[in-house]
Design an enzyme around this catalytic site. Structure first.
Site, PDB file in Angstrom:
ATOM      1  N   GLU A 272     -20.750 -63.664   9.216  1.00 24.63           N
ATOM      2  CA  GLU A 272     -21.882 -63.163   8.445  1.00 24.63           C
ATOM      3  C   GLU A 272     -21.803 -63.604   6.972  1.00 24.63           C
ATOM      4  O   GLU A 272     -22.786 -64.043   6.396  1.00 24.63           O
ATOM      5  CB  GLU A 272     -21.887 -61.621   8.540  1.00 24.63           C
ATOM      6  CG  GLU A 272     -22.836 -60.910   7.606  1.00 24.63           C
ATOM      7  CD  GLU A 272     -24.273 -60.971   8.088  1.00 24.63           C
ATOM      8  OE1 GLU A 272     -24.486 -61.450   9.211  1.00 24.63           O
ATOM      9  OE2 GLU A 272     -25.162 -60.562   7.327  1.00 24.63           O
ATOM     10  N   ASP A 273     -20.627 -63.493   6.391  1.00 21.31           N
ATOM     11  CA  ASP A 273     -20.525 -63.634   4.936  1.00 21.31           C
ATOM     12  C   ASP A 273     -19.903 -64.937   4.442  1.00 21.31           C
ATOM     13  O   ASP A 273     -19.880 -65.191   3.250  1.00 21.31           O
ATOM     14  CB  ASP A 273     -19.699 -62.468   4.352  1.00 21.31           C
ATOM     15  CG  ASP A 273     -20.403 -61.124   4.537  1.00 21.31           C
ATOM     16  OD1 ASP A 273     -21.624 -61.156   4.757  1.00 21.31           O
ATOM     17  OD2 ASP A 273     -19.735 -60.086   4.459  1.00 21.31           O
TER      18      ASP A 273
END
Ligand code: MN
Length: 754
Positions: free
Chosen positions: A92-93
């Site tokens: 996600e990051d």
């Protein structure tokens, strides 16, 4: 430079210490010792999140470590889940992909991380539909591998524990989401402890002062409760010792959230909640196969010490709850004359109660599982619901939530098989739970051998026989009493299918009619016919023609041939759509709207100040909950860009929070006792001469407050009253209530929601 280096060194130490603690917890668990892959996942995640910080200022990696620890320590999962938890925010990051994870850690971990990434955005978006979409995704990934939702739960728990560093408006959104979806899900998965903590944390952030107040009262009464507890269990200990059990006895104190909940629901003050203390007996069975019997042995022997409440024996030993919960609950009268609930469970049952059923669930990796328990059945139902696409997002959510929240009843088939159903299920729900055919052809049922209609609500212990007929058809009215997700989705699917068939047939008839009349159908013609038959749109018209509810004939021909255009109506529609209230006669209303729509200049990071001026001119007090100064409130930006002020616990606000989280604003009062607001007060007491007089005397003469409405009712010497007053703020209400309580005959005085 030196300082920076030093700080980095310090952080490195903190990070490593946290990881070592995680390993320690893991090694103490009963899982295989796969330290190597966990260390690899940790190093990978640490390097991937390097240089990134959380809002609190701490290095980002502290979050995945904390989540992994919850996964291991509080949910009891093993190395695959711990690795996935450590890696849960990497895709996600950071720039890493699921393939990268798969190459390094294998397909299983990659799949779980992928599932977690898909649902990372949170459930609640700007629109209800995106919320439903996100929720669907969550359920779908969950039904593929239950570990995804368990790790997500740990993620949410850690975010709730560290919620203090978020913006207040974000806090409400996250807390709202937690109460709306995650706590019920945790409950459904049997994660009792986590559910309780999630609820309590949400409450703490939404009503900080009330939370503190209750927490203080709990603190103040703790000593008293310990004494009650010690006195109460002393003879029980003696008994259990003599029976040869090894056991522990714990006191379970209600959380501030559940106390508050009870205060709200029953309109009673803290002092009148009598079940704050419960007693838990957790024992090791003398022999494993006697576990269930021994629960009852203990029950019987403690009932010889204290009298038991005849209506409050709950047997979840013979019939565990669908989330796996197993225990025997009994309420006993203490020597001080108080009812105290005692929960009897074995160590194994306690483990399930705290860590959830899911932790004991066999993960199916390819092969089948011997454990086709209630959880599997539930996941199966969820899959079925998901397989059946529903057009209305909110309906879908409500249906699912119905089944998340519902507590259960047990009903029996004619052959004596036991079925778990949500509370308030009807005979029709039961029919659908067995088979779609049975449901769709159900004409009635026999409950305990007595004939009842489809809508008959079932009770625990009922024996139900479903009666069917081949000629029976699903009817839209069934939706009024089908309560389970399964029945509702099936009924809607069948109705939609029938509607489509009818529409198709209708379209043929429609075209035939026009061909016979030698006409070319236009959209204006359709509009004319819709108007004539009073239906909303083309689809509906065709469906009604198809199902022969409308037969096209001479009337229709006449309308079609009319030259005078019905088109005006079409134009009007167009106008209202494109210009909104632009042509509205109500100029004044419009002005207020434009004046109010100043939300663009609002700083979302700061709380709205609710002053006398802004309340009168800029914001709108919600009609549903009518908050007054001093209430915990929040602002909501509606479709017209107006700011509506709701109480934080208002059911409508709860729904708004969950559907439109990003439109929430933090708000606080800043008023000076100038404006008046309506409140409702409920009182109860013993009727007597002059009570009413004393009440009005206190309110209007002593306090100089206006009574707006007053209603009293007396029943067998007990009176109940509702008073509506105009006050400045919560402080006023508290003073009035305190003063009213001083009247001798009055038993309780509480402010109630409208
Ligand atoms: Mn996270």
């Amino acid at each position: 430079m030196d300082d920076l280096y030093k700080k980095e060194q310090e952080e490195e130490l903190i990070i490593n210490k946290a990881f070592q603690e995680l390993l320690q917890v893991y090694l103490a668990s009963k899982h295989r010792k796969k330290v190597e892959i966990i260390t690899k996942a940790f190093n990978f995640a640490k390097q991937a999140h390097k240089g990134v910080r959380r809002r609190s200022g701490e290095p980002y990696i502290m979050h995945p470590i904390a989540v992994a620890r919850i996964v291991c320590e509080e949910i009891g999962l093993g190395s695959t889940s711990i690795c996935s938890a450590l890696l849960h925010d990497v895709v996600e990051d950071t720039d890493y992909t699921v393939e990268d994870i798969s190459n390094i850690f294998g397909p299983k971990i990659a799949q779980i991380v992928d599932g977690l990434t898909k649902i990372s955005g949170g459930i609640f978006g700007d629109r209800a539909s995106s919320q439903a979409e996100n929720f669907k995704k969550l359920l779908l990934t969950m039904s593929e591998d239950i570990r995804v939702i368990l790790i997500k739960m740990a993620d949410r728990l850690h975010n709730m524990r560290t919620l203090g560093s978020m913006l207040p408006s974000k806090q409400y959104k996250i807390a709202g989401e937690t109460l709306y979806i995650y706590a019920p899900l945790a409950n459904r998965l049997g994660l009792n402890k986590i559910k309780t903590e999630l609820e309590d944390l949400s409450f703490k952030y939404e009503h900080p002062e009330t939370y503190q107040e209750i927490a203080n009262k709990l603190q103040d009464t703790q000593l008293e409760r310990s004494n009650v507890f010690e006195n109460f269990i002393a003879p029980i200990r003696e008994k259990l010792d003599s029976m040869g059990f090894s056991y522990r006895i714990e006191d379970r104190v209600k959380t501030p959230y559940s106390i508050w909940n009870k205060m709200q629901n029953k309109h009673i003050p803290f002092e009148e909640i009598y079940d704050i203390l419960a007693v838990r007996i957790i024992f090791t069975p003398l022999s494993p196969e006697k576990e269930l019997n021994e629960c009852f042995d203990i029950y019987v022997s403690i009932c010889k010490i204290y009298k038991s409440h005849p209506d409050r024996l709950r047997d979840w030993v013979s019939h565990p709850k669908a989330n796996g919960y197993q225990a025997l609950h009994v309420t006993l009268m203490s020597n001080q004359g108080e009812w105290i609930e005692v929960q009897i469970r074995s160590e194994r049952m306690n483990d399930v109660a705290e860590h959830g059923f899911a932790a004991h669930w066999k993960y199916k990796e390819g092969g089948g599982s011997e454990d086709e328990g209630e959880l599997d059945k539930w996941l199966h139902t969820i899959k079925e619901i998901l397989d059946d696409p529903q057009p209305n997002a909110m309906d879908f959510l409500d249906t699912i939530k119905l089944n998340l929240f519902a507590s259960e009843i047990f009903v029996f088939t004619p052959r004596g098989e036991i079925k778990t159903m949500p509370q308030n299920s009807t005979a029709l729900d039961f029919a659908f739970s067995i088979h779609t055919f049975l449901g769709s052809h159900c004409i009635g049922a026999k409950v305990n051998h007595k004939l009842v209609p489809l809508s008959h609500p079932l009770k625990s212990g009922d024996q139900v026989e479903i009666l069917t007929s081949k000629s029976q058809h699903v009817d839209a009215s069934w939706l009024n009493f089908a309560t389970t997700a399964k029945a509702r989705t099936k009924i809607m699917a069948i109705l939609r299918k029938e509607q489509r068939t009818a529409q198709k047939e209708g379209e043929e008839l429609f075209n035939e009619f026009f061909a016979e009349m030698d006409l070319e159908p236009s959209s204006i013609d359709v509009e004319k016919l819709c108007k004539l038959h009073e239906v909303d749109n083309r689809e509906e018209l065709l469906a009604q023609i198809g199902s022969k509810k409308i037969v096209l004939g001479t009337d229709d021909l006449e309308v079609l041939k009319e030259k005078k255009p019905t088109t005006t109506s079409a134009w009007k529609k167009y106008l209202t759509f494109s210009f909104g209230s632009g042509k509205s006669k109500d100029k004044k209303m419009e002005e207020t709207v434009s004046q109010l729509s100043s939300t663009n200049n609002i700083d979302k990071k700061k709380a709205l100040k609710l002053t006398e001026d802004t309340i009168q001119n800029s914001y709108i007090i919600a009609d549903c909950c009518k908050p007054i100064p001093g209430d915990d409130v929040l602002g909501f930006v509606d479709d017209k860009d107006r700011i509506i002020i709701h109480k934080r616990q208002c059911p409508i606000a709860v729904r708004l929070k969950s559907s439109y989280g990003n439109r929430l604003l933090a708000a606080e009062w800043d008023t000076h006792k100038k404006l008046f607001f309506p409140v409702n007060i409920y009182l109860q007491g013993i009727d007597g001469v002059g009570v009413l007089n004393s009440i009005t005397e206190i309110i209007s003469r002593q306090m100089n407050v206006n009574i707006h409405r007053l209603s009293f009712e007396t029943n067998d010497g007990i009176f109940e009253g509702n008073i509506q007053l105009y006050v400045h703020d919560v402080e006023d209400v508290t003073t009035i209530c305190t003063n009213l309580k001083r009247i001798e005959q009055i038993n309780s005085v509480t402010r109630i929601e409208n």
